[in-house]
Write a protein that holds these residues in place. Structure first.
Motif, PDB file in Angstrom:
ATOM      1  N   ASP A 121      -9.527   2.004   4.419  1.00  0.00           N
ATOM      2  CA  ASP A 121      -9.658   1.447   3.067  1.00  0.00           C
ATOM      3  C   ASP A 121      -8.654   2.107   2.132  1.00  0.00           C
ATOM      4  O   ASP A 121      -8.605   3.337   2.022  1.00  0.00           O
ATOM      5  CB  ASP A 121     -11.082   1.662   2.554  1.00  0.00           C
ATOM      6  CG  ASP A 121     -11.280   1.116   1.160  1.00  0.00           C
ATOM      7  OD1 ASP A 121     -11.376  -0.111   1.014  1.00  0.00           O
ATOM      8  OD2 ASP A 121     -11.298   1.924   0.213  1.00  0.00           O
ATOM      9  N   HIS A 122      -7.857   1.307   1.447  1.00  0.00           N
ATOM     10  CA  HIS A 122      -6.775   1.877   0.643  1.00  0.00           C
ATOM     11  C   HIS A 122      -7.310   2.741  -0.497  1.00  0.00           C
ATOM     12  O   HIS A 122      -6.765   3.816  -0.769  1.00  0.00           O
ATOM     13  CB  HIS A 122      -5.885   0.760   0.089  1.00  0.00           C
ATOM     14  CG  HIS A 122      -4.701   1.259  -0.675  1.00  0.00           C
ATOM     15  ND1 HIS A 122      -3.712   2.042  -0.088  1.00  0.00           N
ATOM     16  CD2 HIS A 122      -4.349   1.134  -1.988  1.00  0.00           C
ATOM     17  CE1 HIS A 122      -2.791   2.349  -0.996  1.00  0.00           C
ATOM     18  NE2 HIS A 122      -3.156   1.819  -2.151  1.00  0.00           N
ATOM     19  N   ALA A 123      -8.370   2.297  -1.146  1.00  0.00           N
ATOM     20  CA  ALA A 123      -8.938   3.093  -2.241  1.00  0.00           C
ATOM     21  C   ALA A 123      -9.454   4.437  -1.724  1.00  0.00           C
ATOM     22  O   ALA A 123      -9.275   5.474  -2.372  1.00  0.00           O
ATOM     23  CB  ALA A 123     -10.056   2.314  -2.931  1.00  0.00           C
ATOM     24  N   HIS A 156       1.158   7.016  -6.610  1.00  0.00           N
ATOM     25  CA  HIS A 156       0.012   7.871  -6.952  1.00  0.00           C
ATOM     26  C   HIS A 156       0.279   9.337  -6.616  1.00  0.00           C
ATOM     27  O   HIS A 156       0.023  10.232  -7.440  1.00  0.00           O
ATOM     28  CB  HIS A 156      -1.240   7.379  -6.218  1.00  0.00           C
ATOM     29  CG  HIS A 156      -1.970   6.285  -6.924  1.00  0.00           C
ATOM     30  ND1 HIS A 156      -1.648   4.957  -6.759  1.00  0.00           N
ATOM     31  CD2 HIS A 156      -2.986   6.312  -7.813  1.00  0.00           C
ATOM     32  CE1 HIS A 156      -2.444   4.210  -7.506  1.00  0.00           C
ATOM     33  NE2 HIS A 156      -3.273   5.007  -8.157  1.00  0.00           N
ATOM     34  N   ASP A 193       2.233   1.849  -3.458  1.00  0.00           N
ATOM     35  CA  ASP A 193       1.150   2.279  -4.339  1.00  0.00           C
ATOM     36  C   ASP A 193       0.761   3.727  -4.064  1.00  0.00           C
ATOM     37  O   ASP A 193       0.563   4.525  -5.002  1.00  0.00           O
ATOM     38  CB  ASP A 193      -0.055   1.354  -4.161  1.00  0.00           C
ATOM     39  CG  ASP A 193      -1.132   1.607  -5.209  1.00  0.00           C
ATOM     40  OD1 ASP A 193      -0.826   1.500  -6.418  1.00  0.00           O
ATOM     41  OD2 ASP A 193      -2.281   1.924  -4.826  1.00  0.00           O
ATOM     42  N   ARG A 221      -8.170   8.224  -2.632  1.00  0.00           N
ATOM     43  CA  ARG A 221      -9.118   9.264  -3.037  1.00  0.00           C
ATOM     44  C   ARG A 221      -8.930  10.529  -2.200  1.00  0.00           C
ATOM     45  O   ARG A 221      -8.992  11.652  -2.721  1.00  0.00           O
ATOM     46  CB  ARG A 221     -10.548   8.741  -2.903  1.00  0.00           C
ATOM     47  CG  ARG A 221     -11.627   9.750  -3.277  1.00  0.00           C
ATOM     48  CD  ARG A 221     -11.518  10.215  -4.704  1.00  0.00           C
ATOM     49  NE  ARG A 221     -12.540  11.214  -5.030  1.00  0.00           N
ATOM     50  CZ  ARG A 221     -12.334  12.244  -5.850  1.00  0.00           C
ATOM     51  NH1 ARG A 221     -11.153  12.407  -6.449  1.00  0.00           N
ATOM     52  NH2 ARG A 221     -13.300  13.104  -6.084  1.00  0.00           N
ATOM     53  N   ASN A 243       0.825  -1.207   0.000  1.00  0.00           N
ATOM     54  CA  ASN A 243       0.000   0.000   0.000  1.00  0.00           C
ATOM     55  C   ASN A 243       0.862   1.261   0.000  1.00  0.00           C
ATOM     56  O   ASN A 243       0.526   2.258  -0.661  1.00  0.00           O
ATOM     57  CB  ASN A 243      -0.928   0.009   1.217  1.00  0.00           C
ATOM     58  CG  ASN A 243      -2.061  -0.977   1.097  1.00  0.00           C
ATOM     59  OD1 ASN A 243      -2.357  -1.480   0.018  1.00  0.00           O
ATOM     60  ND2 ASN A 243      -2.715  -1.276   2.218  1.00  0.00           N
TER      61      ASN A 243
END
Length: 337
Positions: free
Chosen positions: A318-320, A38, A34, A324, A31
């Motif tokens: 939550d990673h998503a 991003h 990632d 965001r 994570n």
């Protein structure tokens, strides 16, 4: 009051590399890479990780190793420590480690330094074997470390190889006026931990500017404030996601070690009135809400403090949703070159 706009300053990330409930440290490292990839794409300035030990929910204990891992999986974002707890280490070892990083990833590594142990007293003893080193030695150790990373001196009895000549930039971290004054005297950039210790933010920024003396590294004072942000597409969603952050800080107040907990519909029953008050005091500089809400509150914070950069800790389970949150923030700030 400052007249700066968010779009005038850069934004950066403080990643505590949280271990989520039901997940492993290996998941955390995936994570982290990632997220770093991003935010690099979104124009963030730097990506820092902090040295913590003996915390069940934090996987950044081997901070130097993770800095190398993140730098090796990105291309231009600055990567560094927020911070390395210098009393836990010999300055020469830190110089060699960051000299190696600075050689592998030129002009991309930051060395943020703190004087707290980053853990409890028992673990500090396990790390150092000796807690008798007086705090007065911290400034001397910072200067020693800077010398190791500075210009090559062939006559020096002890040299950092690699390290010497890399001029890896040092940052002073702090949650009080001590670090602020030392940063000013040594002419170092300063980062304040207002994401968990907000009470002395304004005093520290004032002391830093008043005591600042130009150095080879820095001609004018440069200050970062770290804050907590949970941004989402609606205020309601952000408030729900932020309950993970509140649960994490309950653990801090109680001195209990837990992995990062998923969000809950209500905090009722999870904390008593005293704990709620203590957590809310620690999280004074936390901005939770939709893009419009967070932008307005962060702009007010910038006008109040006049800092040169804002660093964001995002305690989102939550990673998503965490991605965001950082994506929303990116649109407010100046993109890194």
């Amino acid at each position: 009051m400052s007249t700066k706009k968010l779009s005038d300053i850069p934004v950066s990330v403080l990643d505590l590399v949280p271990i989520l409930e039901g997940k492993t440290a290996a998941d955390s490292f995936k994570n982290t890479v990632d997220l770093a990839q991003h935010v690099e794409k979104w124009g963030y300035q730097r990506y820092w990780m902090a040295e913590h030990h003996n915390f069940a929910g934090i996987a950044s204990s081997a901070t130097v190793v993770l800095i190398g891992h993140v730098a090796g999986n990105t291309t231009k974002i600055r990567v560094g420590s927020g911070g390395i707890m210098l009393p836990n280490h010999a300055p020469l070892v830190v110089a060699e480690q960051f000299g190696t990083l600075g050689t592998l990833y030129p002009d991309r590594i930051d060395l943020g330094l703190g004087r707290a142990p980053g853990t409890d007293q028992f673990t500090a003893m396990a790390l150092r074997r000796d807690l008798q080193t007086p705090v007065e030695e911290f400034p001397q150790n910072v200067v020693e470390l800077r010398n190791y990373l500075g210009p090559v001196d062939p006559t020096a009895r002890v040299r950092a190889v690699p390290g010497e000549g890399t001029n890896v930039p040092l940052w002073m971290l702090g949650s009080s006026t001590f670090g602020a004054q030392l940063a000013g005297i040594l002419g170092l950039p300063y980062a304040f931990a207002s994401h968990f210790a907000p009470s002395q933010l304004h005093a520290a920024l004032r002391v830093y500017k008043e005591s600042f003396q130009p150095s080879a590294q820095l001609k004018e004072p440069y200050a970062i404030a770290c804050v907590n942000v949970v941004a989402a597409d609606t205020d309601e969603e952000a408030k729900f996601l932020s309950t993970t952050m509140y649960q994490s800080f309950i653990n801090v107040v109680r001195g209990t070690g837990k992995t990062m907990q998923p969000p809950v519909k209500s905090m009722d029953g999870l904390w008593d009135a005293n704990e709620r008050y203590a957590v809310q005091q620690m999280l004074r500089y936390s901005f939770v809400g939709s893009a419009a809400t967070v932008q307005e509150e962060m702009q007010a914070f910038l006008e109040e403090t006049g800092v040169d950069e804002i660093m964001v800790a995002g305690n989102v389970y939550d990673h998503a949703a965490r991605l965001r949150s950082y994506e929303i923030l990116a649109g407010f700030f100046k993109r890194a070159d």
